[in-house]
Scaffold this motif. Sequence first.
Motif, PDB file in Angstrom:
ATOM      1  N   ARG A 325      51.931 -38.506 -23.860  1.00 19.69           N
ATOM      2  CA  ARG A 325      51.897 -37.610 -22.702  1.00 19.69           C
ATOM      3  C   ARG A 325      51.346 -36.231 -23.043  1.00 19.69           C
ATOM      4  N   TYR A 326      51.468 -35.820 -24.311  1.00 21.98           N
ATOM      5  CA  TYR A 326      50.957 -34.509 -24.699  1.00 21.98           C
ATOM      6  C   TYR A 326      49.444 -34.519 -24.936  1.00 21.98           C
ATOM      7  N   GLU A 328      47.324 -36.249 -22.885  1.00 26.76           N
ATOM      8  CA  GLU A 328      46.654 -36.510 -21.610  1.00 26.76           C
ATOM      9  C   GLU A 328      46.927 -35.351 -20.655  1.00 26.76           C
ATOM     10  N   GLU A 329      45.892 -34.641 -20.314  1.00 23.06           N
ATOM     11  CA  GLU A 329      46.042 -33.474 -19.449  1.00 23.06           C
ATOM     12  C   GLU A 329      46.608 -33.879 -18.088  1.00 23.06           C
ATOM     13  N   GLY A 330      47.641 -33.161 -17.668  1.00 23.91           N
ATOM     14  CA  GLY A 330      48.252 -33.424 -16.376  1.00 23.91           C
ATOM     15  C   GLY A 330      49.195 -34.603 -16.348  1.00 23.91           C
ATOM     16  N   HIS A 331      49.556 -35.128 -17.519  1.00 26.09           N
ATOM     17  CA  HIS A 331      50.474 -36.275 -17.551  1.00 26.09           C
ATOM     18  C   HIS A 331      51.806 -35.871 -16.915  1.00 26.09           C
ATOM     19  N   ALA A 334      54.753 -34.914 -19.265  1.00 27.03           N
ATOM     20  CA  ALA A 334      54.594 -33.855 -20.264  1.00 27.03           C
ATOM     21  C   ALA A 334      55.549 -32.713 -19.956  1.00 27.03           C
TER      22      ALA A 334
END
Length: 343
Positions: A325-326, A328-331, A334
Amino acid sequence: PSVSPVAWSSFSTGTHPAKHNIYDFLDRDRRTYLPLLSSTRIGPPDRILKLGRYRIPIGKPDLRLLRRSRPFWSILGDHQIWSTVLRVPITFPPDRFYGAQLSAMCVPDLLGTQGTFTLLTTRKSEAGFKEGGRRVRLKRVGDRLEAELEGPNNELVEGAPPLRLPVSITLNGSDESAQVEVDGTALELRRGALSDWVDLAFRAAPGVKVRGICRMLLTETGEHVSLYLTPINLDPDSPAMPISHPDYYATYLSKKLGKFSTLGLAEDTWALNEGVIDDGAFLRQTYDIDRERENMLFAALERVRKGAVVCVFDATDRIQHMFWRYLEEGHPAARAVQGNGDG
């Protein structure tokens, strides 16, 4: 196929799913359409003897590994070549062969689940966890906080009520530590630090105890107090189910190396998903389990002079699943990085 039970079954047998019979994590009960584990069946014994309120099992429970085809360590054993097989998935219940084995994926916790954590807390909440956990309210009794830890159902008693152990927490006058007492055994816990393995003994009947182990983490000690307990693992010194071959192998490892996690999926991903533990605590737990595995491997290499030694290390798998999750932008999962893993 890139599904863990399927891939590992193909690894161990050298065959495809149509031969080894494992197609996914789950199968379905064709009578009820409820999900079942695809690789293992656990059922009650055929007969029960009733003596008053007690129910005495006659014979052994139905415990079967549903993987077909023979793993390579069994074939090696046919030729008198010893194998030590450590934590290879889809080996529960363990194979019987010329060698030693410690089971992995699908080994349940003491409750019979694939990993149910417990959170004892003073915080009020009516909502249950979405994943495998239980929330138990701590009650103030004088200068202590008390609750009951629920264990497995007592199948020796009519109605199979859950077994319980008393837990009390006494704060040490600061926000940094507390004394936790479980069934008369006291230990000092520092906030944010995972305990060592704690022995638990649930009394099922006169002279009969069901044993497990867990680790504890004091997560709050201020206005509210919260204590996290890992899923209750089968005690390797006295496992309630067969988790090794020979049967004494798990006990041998425990006596030689110390207590260790026996749960199939040992790292508590569900507690991290629920926000009960933070990233640092999860990493500490994962690294500790990895060290347990490393100690087992080197102990096996010392003993096995000729033959095969197989040991699975899966820390990288758990970490990439939980921390993708860290990357992937916008996960949506996160969040700010918490903790440092030092405990």
